[in-house]
Write a protein that holds these residues in place. Structure first.
Motif, PDB file in Angstrom:
ATOM      1  N   SER A   1       0.746  -1.310   0.192  1.00 39.58           N
ATOM      2  CA  SER A   1      -0.056  -0.229  -0.145  1.00 39.58           C
ATOM      3  C   SER A   1       0.949   1.320   0.035  1.00 39.58           C
ATOM      4  CB  SER A   1      -0.980  -0.213   1.384  1.00 39.58           C
ATOM      5  OG  SER A   1      -1.673   0.847   1.184  1.00 39.58           O
ATOM      6  N   GLY A   2       0.672   2.497  -0.880  1.00 45.76           N
ATOM      7  CA  GLY A   2       1.231   3.467  -0.943  1.00 45.76           C
ATOM      8  C   GLY A   2       2.514   3.673  -1.779  1.00 45.76           C
TER       9      GLY A   2
ATOM     10  N   GLY B   1       2.744   3.563  -4.771  1.00 48.85           N
ATOM     11  CA  GLY B   1       2.784   4.265  -5.983  1.00 48.85           C
ATOM     12  C   GLY B   1       1.946   3.644  -7.291  1.00 48.85           C
ATOM     13  N   LYS B   2       1.542   2.770  -7.158  1.00 46.56           N
ATOM     14  CA  LYS B   2       0.994   1.896  -8.017  1.00 46.56           C
ATOM     15  C   LYS B   2       0.034   2.531  -8.857  1.00 46.56           C
ATOM     16  CE  LYS B   2      -0.249  -1.798  -5.328  1.00 46.56           C
ATOM     17  NZ  LYS B   2       0.262  -1.019  -4.220  1.00 46.56           N
ATOM     18  N   SER B   3      -1.051   3.102  -8.165  1.00 46.58           N
ATOM     19  CA  SER B   3      -2.365   3.635  -8.592  1.00 46.58           C
ATOM     20  C   SER B   3      -1.787   4.827  -9.038  1.00 46.58           C
ATOM     21  CB  SER B   3      -3.390   3.911  -7.636  1.00 46.58           C
ATOM     22  OG  SER B   3      -3.810   2.660  -7.130  1.00 46.58           O
ATOM     23  N   THR B   4      -0.924   5.620  -8.560  1.00 46.56           N
ATOM     24  CA  THR B   4      -0.534   6.999  -9.214  1.00 46.56           C
ATOM     25  C   THR B   4       0.281   6.659 -10.574  1.00 46.56           C
ATOM     26  OG1 THR B   4      -0.215   7.567  -7.074  1.00 46.56           O
ATOM     27  CG2 THR B   4       1.068   8.800  -8.870  1.00 46.56           C
TER      28      THR B   4
HETATM   29  N1  LIG Z   1      -4.106  13.016  -5.117  1.00 51.53           N
HETATM   30  C1  LIG Z   1      -3.245  12.735  -4.008  1.00 51.53           C
HETATM   31  N2  LIG Z   1      -2.815  13.691  -3.382  1.00 51.53           N
HETATM   32  C2  LIG Z   1      -1.746  13.436  -2.385  1.00 51.53           C
HETATM   33  N3  LIG Z   1      -1.154  12.532  -2.247  1.00 51.53           N
HETATM   34  C3  LIG Z   1      -1.589  11.351  -3.051  1.00 51.53           C
HETATM   35  C4  LIG Z   1      -2.537  11.420  -3.814  1.00 51.53           C
HETATM   36  N4  LIG Z   1      -2.794  10.162  -4.391  1.00 51.53           N
HETATM   37  C5  LIG Z   1      -1.735   9.417  -3.959  1.00 51.53           C
HETATM   38  N5  LIG Z   1      -0.861   9.928  -3.016  1.00 51.53           N
HETATM   39  C6  LIG Z   1      -0.098   9.435  -1.993  1.00 51.53           C
HETATM   40  O1  LIG Z   1       0.843   8.891  -2.968  1.00 51.53           O
HETATM   41  C7  LIG Z   1       1.309   7.632  -2.311  1.00 51.53           C
HETATM   42  C8  LIG Z   1       1.274   6.650  -3.313  1.00 51.53           C
HETATM   43  O2  LIG Z   1      -0.286   6.595  -3.516  1.00 51.53           O
HETATM   44  P1  LIG Z   1      -0.881   5.340  -4.474  1.00 51.53           P
HETATM   45  O3  LIG Z   1      -2.415   5.437  -4.191  1.00 51.53           O
HETATM   46  O4  LIG Z   1      -0.304   5.419  -6.056  1.00 51.53           O
HETATM   47  O5  LIG Z   1      -0.166   4.037  -3.936  1.00 51.53           O
HETATM   48  P2  LIG Z   1      -0.839   2.443  -4.156  1.00 51.53           P
HETATM   49  O6  LIG Z   1       0.354   1.709  -4.404  1.00 51.53           O
HETATM   50  O7  LIG Z   1      -2.004   2.421  -5.287  1.00 51.53           O
HETATM   51  O8  LIG Z   1      -1.513   2.064  -2.676  1.00 51.53           O
HETATM   52  P3  LIG Z   1      -2.756   1.087  -2.444  1.00 51.53           P
HETATM   53  O9  LIG Z   1      -2.110  -0.393  -2.587  1.00 51.53           O
HETATM   54  O10 LIG Z   1      -2.947   1.204  -1.128  1.00 51.53           O
HETATM   55  O11 LIG Z   1      -3.640   1.012  -3.471  1.00 51.53           O
HETATM   56  C9  LIG Z   1       0.698   7.481  -1.115  1.00 51.53           C
HETATM   57  O12 LIG Z   1       1.342   7.944  -0.013  1.00 51.53           O
HETATM   58  C10 LIG Z   1      -0.653   8.245  -1.364  1.00 51.53           C
HETATM   59  O13 LIG Z   1      -0.900   8.713  -0.041  1.00 51.53           O
END
Ligand SMILES: Nc1ncnc2c1ncn2[C@@H]1O[C@H](COP(=O)(O)OP(=O)(O)OP(=O)(O)O)[C@@H](O)[C@H]1O
Ligand SMILES: Nc1ncnc2c1ncn2[C@@H]1O[C@H](COP(=O)(O)OP(=O)(O)OP(=O)(O)O)[C@@H](O)[C@H]1O
Ligand code: SF4
Ligand SMILES: [Mg+2]
Ligand SMILES: [Mg+2]
Lengths: 339, 321
Positions: free
Chosen positions: A60-61, A63-66
């Motif tokens: 989690s977190g 950066g995958k979704s980003t």
């Molecule tokens: N729009 C946003 N504004 C500020 N911070 C963000 C935003 N989107 C994501 N983040 C932060 O960027 C980091 C990466 O987030 P992301 O959602 O890409 O993670 P992830 O790998 O998809 O996690 P998960 O498995 O929980 O979905 C996290 O610390 C998150 O809090």
């Protein structure tokens, strides 16, 4: 050799932190500066060939979704470029994001939130193609039925509302909606994570069928290592915004090289017989606001040396078709000063 | 050895507008001291309602209509509400998926844990704080002394879940019921907690019911497994037996549909249909409209097939392989 369909080139995304008063107080109490940024994605480079499915794995977190949203044109990267078919869909400037790029379609985790509850599923599926002129008005009905059948639902379900469907069926509808746009690339963000295993198998089989029949290219984001092994050709392991290992699924699973990948594999429970000795990774996932210096994994890494605390490891070759970002693979971790 | 938890014929109904549904249907199992029972099933199968029913936490429109819940030698269902409340937290406690169901956001960790200690055992606050600190240490929280002063929001999700588990442990209860406590956590943090829980069961001899939908988690953590489908325990046995030699066609189908044991890219064996709604169950075996082995007789109530201590509620259980 044809060029890859998707080229992600040294892409970074930082979200600036708006410091509220509470943040400032909390920051002062914790002895850090208010403000700063979340380092969501840092220096990621990745290519995806036509017809290839590349997995993005990490906790989690990380950066995958980003990364998925950058590829889909939802976010502009802070730095770097994303090319689809050689043409930029995004560069490190807000105004260069080709906003409604129809050629990349994203499928999200929550099949309940992603469908408009008041819209018949037929309209949901045909809305995009109609507004973008992908189908003519006379073809819409037939095409919608065909799409529903393609994802294993009945054509006459087009007249129903989302609440009449189960989670697995809704995820099929979301897939049909994405396919309706005839995308070049699908980004699936934890697309089966909310489904029960018996339903998950149905949706994964659908994905495999579609992949075979349509030659789909996809980024497959998931934290589930066994799902990723099953559907992906290559896999990128992310930790705190960076890709730390990238290899064919076969190699990666047979012989993980990065200490984080190794530790991740060791802490995942598996369907074996009998009790398992967990060898969990020590410590917490660090904050992406203030990532550790050097290798971001060093505070939890059993092999960390002085070089790991000081120098960011670069992705380097580790055998054919595999790259790893670890000093162990690139000259060693350095010697501890004698005590 | 006597069971720490022994449940017989537990039945819980919900009266809804669409009629009455039986969310927990004649459930029986027992857990010995120091053992971990994995209660596994898909969404809506009745796992949480079983947990709540054991603790007497079912509210309107639901009610426990039948059954016996023995914790050591007390039948919880025969107790007055006051008496039952005094058992909760002391003899049997629960850990939820969301630790904030246990933790109070506006109190320091130490203060709320000390309060939880002193509800059941009068003692000085200093002494109670020591107990809290020791409990935090037991679940693997680093520098527990310092954590006592923290508020829940200052801790990560994994730390909060550990605090919730530590709180459940304060009185060394005979039984802990943990409802999907690691589902929201990352695998590396889940791995840490599973390792601690295993150690706890071994060292403190607490009996643990570990509720999850994750077959891999139960197979690697539990001693025994109960598989739930549509409110019923359809299969029960040691983890080794249930995972290695499943007898119920549903368990078999579930295990087969987990990727990772099949050639990559191959079609996964899948159970047809969708997870059932309690209000629309077929007569007889609730699984029969999805079951590959079903015959006409499956429209009648299935018998409990026995293979030693391993049981399956089925007319046509799988043969040994
Ligand atoms: N729009 C946003 N504004 C500020 N911070 C963000 C935003 N989107 C994501 N983040 C932060 O960027 C980091 C990466 O987030 P992301 O959602 O890409 O993670 P992830 O790998 O998809 O996690 P998960 O498995 O929980 O979905 C996290 O610390 C998150 O809090
Ligand atoms: N308050 C309620 N009113 C009516 N029915 C209820 C209520 N709570 C639960 N149920 C019924 O009880 C069934 C079992 O629910 P329960 O929460 O125990 O499932 P579960 O196995 O824990 O599922 P999950 O994995 O999704 O947590 C549900 O299918 C639902 O029909
Ligand atoms: S009783 Fe019949 S329908 Fe039910 S699981 Fe057994 S074989 Fe299948
Ligand atoms: Mg995400
Ligand atoms: Mg539940």
């Amino acid at each position: 050799m044809t060029a890859p369909l998707l080229e992600i080139d040294t892409v970074s995304k930082r979200f600036p932190l708006k410091a509220t008063l509470a943040d400032k107080v909390a920051a002062r109490l914790a002895g850090r500066r208010a403000g700063g940024a979340v380092h969501a994605v840092t220096d990621v480079s990745l290519t995806v060939d036509r017809g290839e499915v590349v997995g993005i794995v990490g906790e989690s977190g990380c950066g995958k979704s980003t990364l998925g949203r950058i590829v889909s044109g939802i976010y502009a990267p802070t730095e770097g470029t994303v090319l689809l078919d050689g043409k930029p869909i995004a560069t490190g400037r807000e105004d260069h994001v080709n906003k409604l790029t129809t050629r990349v379609q994203m499928i999200h985790q929550d099949p309940f939130a992603s469908l408009n509850p008041r819209m018949k599923v037929g309209e949901t599926i045909s809305e995009g193609p109609r507004t973008h002129g992908i189908v003519s008005a006379s073809e819409v009905t037939d095409r919608t039925r065909a799409l529903l059948e393609q994802v294993g639902l009945r054509g006459d379900y087009a007249d129903r509302l989302p609440h009449q469907f189960s989670g697995g069926q809704r995820q099929r509808i979301a897939i049909a909606r994405a396919l309706a746009m005839q995308p070049d690339l699908l980004v699936l963000d934890e697309a089966v994570a909310s489904l029960d295993v018996s339903i998950q198998a149905q949706v994964l089989n659908l994905f495999l069928d579609l992949r075979r029949d349509l030659g789909l290219t996809a980024l497959f984001i998931s934290h589930d290592l066994s799902v990723v092994r099953h559907v992906c050709d290559r896999v990128a392991i992310m930790y705190l915004g960076r890709v730390v290992e990238l290899a064919s699924a076969e190699r990666l699973y047979a012989d993980p090289k990065h200490p984080y990948t190794q530790a991740l594999f060791a802490s995942v429970p598996t369907l074996g017989t009998g009790r398992q000795d967990f060898r969990p990774i020590k410590g917490e996932i660090p904050s992406p606001i203030d990532p550790p210096p050097g290798c971001a994994f060093h505070p939890r890494c059993p092999f960390a040396g002085p070089r790991c605390r000081a120098e960011i490891p670069r992705l380097t070759e580790a055998g054919s078709g595999r790259t790893v970002a670890c000093h162990l693979n690139d000259g060693g971790v350095g010697q501890e000063a004698a005590a | 050895m006597s069971a720490a938890l022994d449940i017989q014929g537990l039945t819980t109904r919900f009266d809804t507008r669409g009629g009455s549904v039986t969310a927990v249907d004649n459930v029986s199992f027992s857990v010995d001291r120091g053992r971990i029972m994995g209660l596994v099933g898909e969404s809506g199968s009745g796992k949480s309602v079983t947990g709540f029913s054991i603790l007497g936490l079912i509210d309107e429109p639901g009610r426990v209509t039948d059954g016996r819940v023995m914790v050591e030698d007390t039948d919880l269902r025969s107790l007055s509400p006051d008496h039952l409340r005094s058992m909760r937290g002391r003899k049997v406690s629960m850990v939820f998926q969301d630790p904030m169901m246990t933790l109070n956001p506006v109190l320091r960790i130490g203060d709320q844990m000390a309060m939880a200690v002193r509800v059941h055992e009068p003692m000085s606050k200093t002494r109670a704080l020591e107990r809290a600190r020791d409990a935090l240490g037991t679940v693997g929280i680093p520098s527990p002394e310092e954590r006592l002063a923290a508020y829940p929001h200052q801790l990560s999700g994994g730390m909060r879940q550990r605090v919730a588990i530590a709180t459940a442990l304060l009185h060394r209860p005979a039984v802990i019921i943990a409802d999907e406590p690691t589902t929201a956590l990352d695998v590396s943090i889940q791995g840490q907690i599973l390792a601690e829980v295993r150690r706890l069961a071994d060292e403190t001899h607490t009996a643990i019911v570990w509720i999850t939908h994750d077959l891999a988690v139960v197979s690697s953590l539990a001693d025994d497994i109960c598989v739930m489908y549509a409110g019923k325990i359809v299969e029960r046995g040691t983890a080794e037996e249930v995972i290695g030699r499943p007898r119920h066609p549903y368990t078999r189908g579930l295990l087969d549909s987990v990727p990772g044991q099949h050639a990559p890219g191959s079609h996964l064996p899948q159970i047809p249909g969708s997870t059932p709604q309690l209000s629309h169950l077929p007569s007889g075996c609730p699984f029969r409209n999805r079951c590959p082995r079903a015959t006409d007789v499956c429209a009648t109530t299935p018998p409990l097939a026995r293979f030693g201590d391993h049981t399956a509620l089925c007319h046509h259980p799988m043969e040994t392989t």
